[in-house]
Design a protein around this motif. Sequence first.
Motif, short mmCIF file in Angstrom:
data_model
loop_
_atom_site.label_atom_id
_atom_site.label_comp_id
_atom_site.label_asym_id
_atom_site.label_seq_id
_atom_site.Cartn_x
_atom_site.Cartn_y
_atom_site.Cartn_z
N PHE A 22 -50.14 -8.67 9.62
CA PHE A 22 -50.08 -9.98 9.74
C PHE A 22 -49.38 -10.53 8.86
O PHE A 22 -48.88 -10.46 7.95
CB PHE A 22 -51.59 -10.47 9.09
CG PHE A 22 -52.19 -11.69 8.76
CD1 PHE A 22 -52.54 -12.79 9.27
CD2 PHE A 22 -52.05 -12.33 7.24
CE1 PHE A 22 -52.57 -13.73 8.33
CE2 PHE A 22 -52.30 -12.97 6.96
CZ PHE A 22 -52.76 -14.44 8.33
N ILE A 23 -48.85 -11.79 9.37
CA ILE A 23 -48.43 -13.05 9.06
C ILE A 23 -48.22 -14.27 8.89
O ILE A 23 -48.72 -14.57 9.99
CB ILE A 23 -47.07 -12.28 8.87
CG1 ILE A 23 -45.61 -12.98 7.75
CG2 ILE A 23 -46.15 -12.27 10.34
CD1 ILE A 23 -43.80 -12.37 7.95
N GLN A 24 -48.52 -14.46 7.57
CA GLN A 24 -48.55 -15.66 7.74
C GLN A 24 -46.64 -16.76 7.54
O GLN A 24 -46.67 -16.98 6.82
CB GLN A 24 -49.25 -16.46 6.10
CG GLN A 24 -49.70 -18.13 6.34
CD GLN A 24 -50.87 -18.24 5.60
OE1 GLN A 24 -52.25 -17.38 5.40
NE2 GLN A 24 -50.37 -19.12 4.53
N MET A 25 -47.20 -17.07 8.33
CA MET A 25 -45.51 -18.30 8.82
C MET A 25 -45.65 -19.12 7.87
O MET A 25 -46.18 -19.46 7.66
CB MET A 25 -44.86 -18.18 10.10
CG MET A 25 -45.00 -17.04 11.02
SD MET A 25 -43.81 -15.59 10.18
CE MET A 25 -42.35 -16.53 10.24
N GLU A 26 -44.12 -20.06 7.65
CA GLU A 26 -43.89 -20.96 7.12
C GLU A 26 -44.34 -22.53 8.21
O GLU A 26 -44.29 -23.63 7.73
CB GLU A 26 -42.68 -21.17 6.98
CG GLU A 26 -41.22 -21.22 8.29
CD GLU A 26 -41.01 -19.33 8.61
OE1 GLU A 26 -41.87 -18.45 7.29
OE2 GLU A 26 -40.45 -18.87 8.67
N ASP A 27 -44.49 -21.91 9.30
CA ASP A 27 -45.31 -23.36 10.10
C ASP A 27 -45.23 -22.81 11.73
O ASP A 27 -45.04 -21.47 11.42
CB ASP A 27 -44.04 -24.16 10.22
CG ASP A 27 -42.57 -23.96 10.66
OD1 ASP A 27 -42.45 -23.25 12.19
OD2 ASP A 27 -41.16 -24.12 10.19
N GLU A 28 -46.09 -23.30 12.74
CA GLU A 28 -46.28 -22.80 13.91
C GLU A 28 -45.00 -22.44 15.08
O GLU A 28 -45.03 -22.03 15.78
CB GLU A 28 -46.95 -24.28 14.12
CG GLU A 28 -47.96 -24.31 14.05
CD GLU A 28 -48.20 -25.06 12.35
OE1 GLU A 28 -47.75 -25.58 12.64
OE2 GLU A 28 -49.50 -24.88 12.29
N MET A 29 -43.90 -23.51 14.56
CA MET A 29 -42.45 -23.37 15.43
C MET A 29 -41.79 -21.72 15.03
O MET A 29 -41.71 -20.37 15.98
CB MET A 29 -41.66 -23.05 15.21
CG MET A 29 -41.68 -25.24 15.43
SD MET A 29 -40.43 -26.40 15.00
CE MET A 29 -40.85 -26.60 13.33
N ALA A 30 -41.98 -21.30 14.19
CA ALA A 30 -41.64 -19.68 13.07
C ALA A 30 -43.33 -18.49 14.02
O ALA A 30 -42.82 -17.74 14.78
CB ALA A 30 -41.71 -19.89 11.65
N SER A 31 -44.19 -18.83 13.76
CA SER A 31 -45.07 -18.91 13.90
C SER A 31 -45.06 -18.12 15.87
O SER A 31 -45.37 -16.87 15.85
CB SER A 31 -46.66 -18.98 14.29
OG SER A 31 -46.90 -19.21 12.85
N MET A 32 -44.61 -19.23 16.39
CA MET A 32 -44.09 -18.55 18.32
C MET A 32 -42.95 -17.95 17.94
O MET A 32 -43.20 -16.89 19.14
CB MET A 32 -44.43 -19.89 18.66
CG MET A 32 -44.49 -19.46 20.68
SD MET A 32 -45.82 -19.81 20.82
CE MET A 32 -45.72 -18.24 22.50
N ASN A 33 -42.80 -18.54 17.21
CA ASN A 33 -41.18 -17.04 18.12
C ASN A 33 -40.99 -16.17 16.97
O ASN A 33 -40.53 -14.61 18.08
CB ASN A 33 -39.51 -17.36 17.01
CG ASN A 33 -39.44 -18.27 18.19
OD1 ASN A 33 -38.22 -17.65 18.72
ND2 ASN A 33 -39.44 -19.97 17.55
N ALA A 34 -41.60 -15.80 16.07
CA ALA A 34 -42.79 -14.29 15.41
C ALA A 34 -42.87 -13.60 16.78
O ALA A 34 -42.92 -12.30 17.00
CB ALA A 34 -42.79 -14.17 14.32
N ILE A 35 -44.27 -14.21 17.50
CA ILE A 35 -44.99 -13.30 18.94
C ILE A 35 -43.92 -12.68 19.32
O ILE A 35 -44.24 -11.72 20.09
CB ILE A 35 -46.41 -13.50 18.46
CG1 ILE A 35 -45.94 -14.70 19.51
CG2 ILE A 35 -46.62 -13.76 17.51
CD1 ILE A 35 -47.38 -15.18 20.06
N LEU A 36 -42.74 -13.58 19.69
CA LEU A 36 -41.81 -13.22 20.88
C LEU A 36 -41.39 -11.89 20.23
O LEU A 36 -41.21 -10.87 21.33
CB LEU A 36 -41.34 -14.83 21.27
CG LEU A 36 -41.64 -15.81 21.47
CD1 LEU A 36 -40.82 -16.78 21.59
CD2 LEU A 36 -42.74 -15.74 22.97
N GLY A 37 -40.47 -12.20 19.27
CA GLY A 37 -40.05 -11.25 18.61
C GLY A 37 -40.58 -9.69 18.85
O GLY A 37 -40.54 -8.83 18.98
N ALA A 38 -41.85 -9.86 18.14
CA ALA A 38 -43.01 -8.84 17.83
C ALA A 38 -42.88 -8.25 19.64
O ALA A 38 -43.60 -6.80 19.60
CB ALA A 38 -44.27 -9.12 17.31
#
Lengths: 384, 184, 278
Positions: free
Chosen positions: A59-75
């Motif tokens: 679980f990671i709480q990101m700095e914003d929603e752009m980062a959130s979306m990118n992080a799940i693409l990377g994962a």
Amino acid sequence: MNNIKPAVLTGEHFMNGDYACAEGALACGCRFFAGYPITPATEISEKMSRRMPEVGGIFIQMEDEMASMNAILGASWAGVKSMTATSGPGFSLMMENFGLGIMMEVPCVLVNIQRGGPSTGLPTLVGQQDMMQARWGSHGDYEVIALTPSSPQEMFDFTIKAFNLSEKYRLPVLLMSDEIVGHMTEKVVIPEEKDIKIVNRKKPEKYTDKYLMYKADKDLVPPMANAGEGYKVITTGLTHDEKGYPAMNAEAQEKLIKRLCDKILKNKADIIETQEQETEDAEIIVVAYGSPARSALSAVKLARKEGIKAGLLRLITVWPFPDEKILEVANKVKTIIVPEINRGQIVREVERCSYGKCNVISLPKLGNIHTPYEILKVIKEVSL
Amino acid sequence: MKHIEIKIGGFGGQGIVLSGFIMGKAASIYDKKNATLTQSYGPESRGGACSAQLIVSEEEVDYPEVQKPEILMVISQEAYEKFTPCLVKGGILIYDEDLVNSVNNLPKETRIYSIPSTRFAEELGRKIVTNIIMLGFFTAITSVISYESMKKSVLSSIPAGTEELNLKAFQKGYEFGLEKVNGV
Amino acid sequence: MSMNEIHPMDKLIRADRMPHIWCSGCGLGTNFICYLTAMEKSGLDLNKCVIVSGIGCTGRIPGYTNIDSFHTTHGRAIPFALGLKLANPELTVTVFSGDGDLFAIGGNHFIHAARRNVDINIICVNNFNYGMTGGQFGPTTPLDAKTTTSPYGNYEHPFNLVDLAAASGAVYVARWTSIHVRRLSKSIEEALLKKGFTFIEIISPCPTNYGRRNKLGDGLDEMKYYREHSIIKHGINPKEADLSFNGEIVVGKFVDIDKPTFLDNQPDMSQMSVNNKK
């Protein structure tokens, strides 16, 4: 309190929609969640923060929603099923890299617990105002898959369905829920692990020099190599050829974008799901999705008691839109009524698909769901 | 009793939403009925007026909102003022007489039941169990949800280690309610 | 050069993608080879090495690298890389991107990834302007420098990237220029093997845009300038490792510390009992 719970909480639970969504994700193997707190989707993050460590996920709480979306693409590229959840303002920010997910063909799930907009709007009250944004929110041409649950049970079930569709067709799938469904608490039945149907992405054959990143099979979906498996993945948000190499020309654009659209459009029969109640002899049909579908069903039952031949067509998949189903209904009935918690978005699609074969009435409402009587009133008016 | 609408009102922090959750869980999981819980959400649940709405039904619940509650349970004067106008004629009002002291302008034929639950809770040593006492009282007065199911639901919804206290609280409210109903 | 000649780094280059898009005199080719050399010398399993970039001239590096490579959206390379690393900790994940991509549009992601000490490596090619879009000023453009959007001279203060990285929590911070090929390679190799969030800034020539508009001569002249004006000051406070327009360039390794990473700090669930009841 310090008890580790398993990934699949088989049994009956009295659970809210947001929690049911998180449990659905965990039950079908989601092991990476990145998000940013936002009402009314925060409970999904909160549940994930507690549950992910229990099941060995992140679980990671990101700095914003752009980062959130990118992080799940990377994962997802690392081979792990991943999800994010948000609402209106965050959904706008996620649209940038939702497009990257479409272009790179990355399986993952984006949950939108819709609230009232535009801008900060009504953080704590319901909306369905992002339905067209779900369809067209990122720039460029593409097709999407969006599901609309109407109950906590469906938050569980459709989250799994969303993951399965995303893995099968290689794209981020949207779960377009709303505040009422997200915050409503009802019984949720979680089946045994062995009874949960799970679809996993197609994998390529062993790596050779001839391996092509984006060579699609007959179903128009290319097998997916994950990072770290020796395939020398190459992928980009630029228009690319079958090798995954940037290709800056009209021919490559035509070929790629057409396939990205066709892999959804040509598989519509497999993807689209609708549900009908009392439609067989109906003269008036209510077309609804999400929480208003509950009011609509109630209104239809009340109308039947009064001898009015009313029925409900509930959209489970809003995108791709069930064009053929709407035309079939339009050919049979006098009137279609479309209640939505917006100023009339999906009604435009209903009008488009009914080709003037019947009367189409928009029933907009903002900030709350329609009461059954508000829908019944219109049913009665048009039945005269 | 095919379809019952219940509203619970009070201040944020009084366990209003938890009360609705315990009732709903008892009705759906243990009594095998259908239950749908909605709640007022936002700044209100962090202090100020707060409410939970529960529908308990033999049939599936379509429309999830409570419009005309048959039962209103309030634990604050503000909630009393705000929610009593929507109570149906002949409905049941349950309130904490320590926190609601001016009861007037009620809809006709309202059946009224009060309990000094805050005082009882203080006697038990923890004011926090006021809502559990109210739940016991509610169970005895309304019989919408069975005693056994409610007890199970309380026990499975509270923090571990607080079972004894909560069970005492529940029992206290329940017995007080039975006395009221039986006119003792 | 004969067509049969094989570049020493050929196995790490997607040769069928050559020629590259970079201008003559650009520092990126040199920087790229330094990275490949470092990766090869590191002894890391190349099947577990991943490279990620955003948009820009530097952003094209992954596309030429023959390992798992991701060319993402503008500014978003870091959160994408973070997702890859946290989902599969076996991967060695490197972000190779430019100053505009990482510190203007992507600045917020940089400071937060550094704060979390996610175990990824950031290599930033700083050429003081947006090269790919034709030379606009960016967050590292020195005061008074001319670009297509600062025709009267830049009137914004630039970031000192090494100071920003150190303040944000990076465990390894270094700065080199494109002429320091051996030192840069060595530094990248150290970063690849270092656990935690590492940051390397490479000062690099952009003769087509920044260099031309500021009368710095061609690529070779810029390289000569770096050689003459660079001063190695290992271990100094990054605050003092300033860069000024036409002034000296302080280079070296400024930070090399150890602290727990994001994954090291995950809750230890083995302390909790397993309950398989519902």
